[in-house]
Design a protein around this motif. Structure first.
Motif, PDB file in Angstrom:
ATOM      1  N   THR A  23       0.812  -1.211   0.000  1.00 27.66           N
ATOM      2  CA  THR A  23       0.000   0.000   0.000  1.00 27.66           C
ATOM      3  C   THR A  23       0.850   1.267   0.000  1.00 27.66           C
ATOM      4  O   THR A  23       0.404   2.310  -0.468  1.00 27.66           O
ATOM      5  CB  THR A  23      -0.898   0.061   1.248  1.00 27.66           C
ATOM      6  N   CYS A  26       3.117   2.889   4.999  1.00 28.21           N
ATOM      7  CA  CYS A  26       4.222   2.965   5.951  1.00 28.21           C
ATOM      8  C   CYS A  26       5.338   3.878   5.434  1.00 28.21           C
ATOM      9  O   CYS A  26       5.893   4.676   6.185  1.00 28.21           O
ATOM     10  CB  CYS A  26       4.768   1.579   6.252  1.00 28.21           C
ATOM     11  N   CYS A  62      -0.511  -0.017   9.217  1.00 32.32           N
ATOM     12  CA  CYS A  62      -0.392  -1.086   8.224  1.00 32.32           C
ATOM     13  C   CYS A  62      -1.642  -1.976   8.269  1.00 32.32           C
ATOM     14  O   CYS A  62      -1.954  -2.549   9.307  1.00 32.32           O
ATOM     15  CB  CYS A  62       0.849  -1.930   8.489  1.00 32.32           C
TER      16      CYS A  62
END
Ligand code: SF4
Length: 82
Positions: A23, A26, A62
């Motif tokens: 994604t 982070c 996350c």
């Protein structure tokens, strides 16, 4: 000797590359500590990290709990915590 998470250089960032779905959340939250690798999955930038709100937030946001932060000396999980 203190084992507090704030000890300079005392943290280890780990990424479970099976769980990571790339994604980039982070890396956006803690760009000094995490980056996306060539395969689109997260990788720690350094063997050791210092405690910071950004790093804690990165682990907590996350969606797959792939990113975890540990005390380097003991492996104790410091983020994310329930
Ligand atoms: S936030 Fe989690 S799933 Fe997304 S890139 Fe980072 S480690 Fe992977």
């Amino acid at each position: 000797m203190s084992t507090a998470a704030g000890d300079a250089g005392g943290l280890e960032v780990r990424v479970d590359r099976i769980r990571c779905v790339g994604t980039g959340l982070c890396a956006a939250a803690a760009p000094a500590d995490v980056q996306l690798g060539p395969d689109g999955r997260a990788v720690p930038r350094h063997a050791r990290a210092e405690a910071s709100e950004r790093l804690t937030e990165a682990a907590e946001m996350c969606p797959t709990e792939a990113l975890t932060v540990h005390l380097a000396a003991t492996g104790e999980l410091v983020a994310p915590l329930d």
